[in-house]
Design an enzyme around this catalytic site. Structure first.
Site: not given
Ligand code: CP
Ligand code: NVA
Length: 308
Positions: A107, A137, A266, A134, A294
């Site tokens: 990430r 997700q 999400c 993402h 997930r």
């Molecule tokens: N939806 C999602 O990716 O959550 P986190 O940021 O908690 O991993």
């Molecule tokens: N759009 C959000 C998603 C978090 C899972 C971000 O990138 O912070």
């Protein structure tokens, strides 16, 4: 090499097989304690590095639990604690990690970091979120929709809010899984044009509708996300809130969608900003199934990456 970098970069037949495998794995361990191993142990002897340059609850825990259930081991690494955060190149990090582990999930901020990691790693790399997309997700979201409502092909999905990274992966999925997608939000926060154009080129109907109430007419699924993403400057918060207030998903908006429409987010959600608690906790909402899935969807992604 089966990297899982984005939904548009993955063969539709492979995506479909991953969703089906995820559902089968979920069914196979129904009612089992979370820490009990699966009957199959396809990751036995494998070790997975989970690298986080941004915060995470779901991605971190679901990948870690998923690997353990499949018999593998994990190593959770914070980017700031690695030499990566102190000047070592992504390419060298990728080369080194590939000598220790069998699979890398990252990430990160810039998409270029993910792509450089994949270019130089000799083991598969999974996109655990970038500023731009993402994909894990949306694999969970497709699985969740289909569990509740059957095939997503031909359905209408409406995104209300910021045209962000999660929206982008929905646009990729629209093209690959064959559903229609409407974006509703202010012009200043439109998604990148390329995401819409690529989905349209695959034959699905992708539209922008500024009026959220008109947008959700006939929707089978309404989706939103935070108004301020992790990569957005904190200084933009107030301006974004002012721009997005009219795009809140509330009961009045859901009432204009199909009566059996689902609501997804999400998470993490900011209750009473992008979505009201009445919708989050209401009858349309499947947000916690989405979060659970997930786990199952990513188990299928990891198996595909490793060919096991
Ligand atoms: N939806 C999602 O990716 O959550 P986190 O940021 O908690 O991993
Ligand atoms: N759009 C959000 C998603 C978090 C899972 C971000 O990138 O912070």
């Amino acid at each position: 090499m089966n990297h899982f970098l984005d939904i548009d970069k993955t063969d539709p037949a492979a995506l479909r097989a991953m969703i089906d495998a995820a559902r089968a794995m979920k069914d196979a361990r129904k009612d089992r304690p979370r820490g009990m191993p699966d009957d199959d142990q396809p990751l036995a002897g494998r070790i997975v590095a989970l690298i986080f340059e941004k915060p995470s609850t779901r991605t971190r825990v679901s990948f870690d639990v998923g690997v353990r259930q499949m018999g593998g081991q994990t190593m959770v690494l914070s980017g700031a604690d690695m030499q990566l955060g102190h000047g070592e190149t992504i390419a060298d990090t990728a080369r080194v990690l590939s000598r220790y582990v069998d699979l890398i999930m990252i990430r990160t901020f810039e998409e270029a970091t993910l792509l450089e990691m994949a270019d130089h790693a000799t083991v598969p790399v999974i996109n655990g979120l970038t500023n731009r997309t993402h994909p894990c997700q949306i694999m969970a979201d497709i699985m969740t929709f289909e569990e509740h409502r059957g095939p997503i092909r031909g359905k209408k999905v409406v995104w209300s809010g910021d045209g962000n990274n999660v929206f982008a992966s929905f646009a990729h999925a629209a093209g690959q899984f064959g559903f229609d997608l409407t974006f509703t939000g202010p012009e200043t926060l439109d998604p990148e044009r390329v995401f819409l154009d690529e989905a349209r080129a695959k034959g699905v109907n992708v539209t922008i509708q500024r009026d959220p109430f008109a947008a959700v007419e006939g929707a089978d699924l309404v989706v939103t996300d935070t108004w301020v993403s992790m990569h957005d400057p904190v200084s933009a918060k107030e301006r974004r809130h002012n721009q997005l207030r009219g795009y809140q998903v509330n009961e009045a908006l859901m009432a204009r969608a199909r009566p059996d429409a689902l609501f997804m987010h999400c998470l993490p959600a900011h209750r009473e900003d992008e979505v009201t608690s009445a919708v989050m906790d209401g009858t349309h909402s499947v947000v916690f199934d989405e979060a659970e899935n997930r786990l199952h969807a990513q188990k299928a992604v990891m198996r595909w990456c490793l060919g096991v």
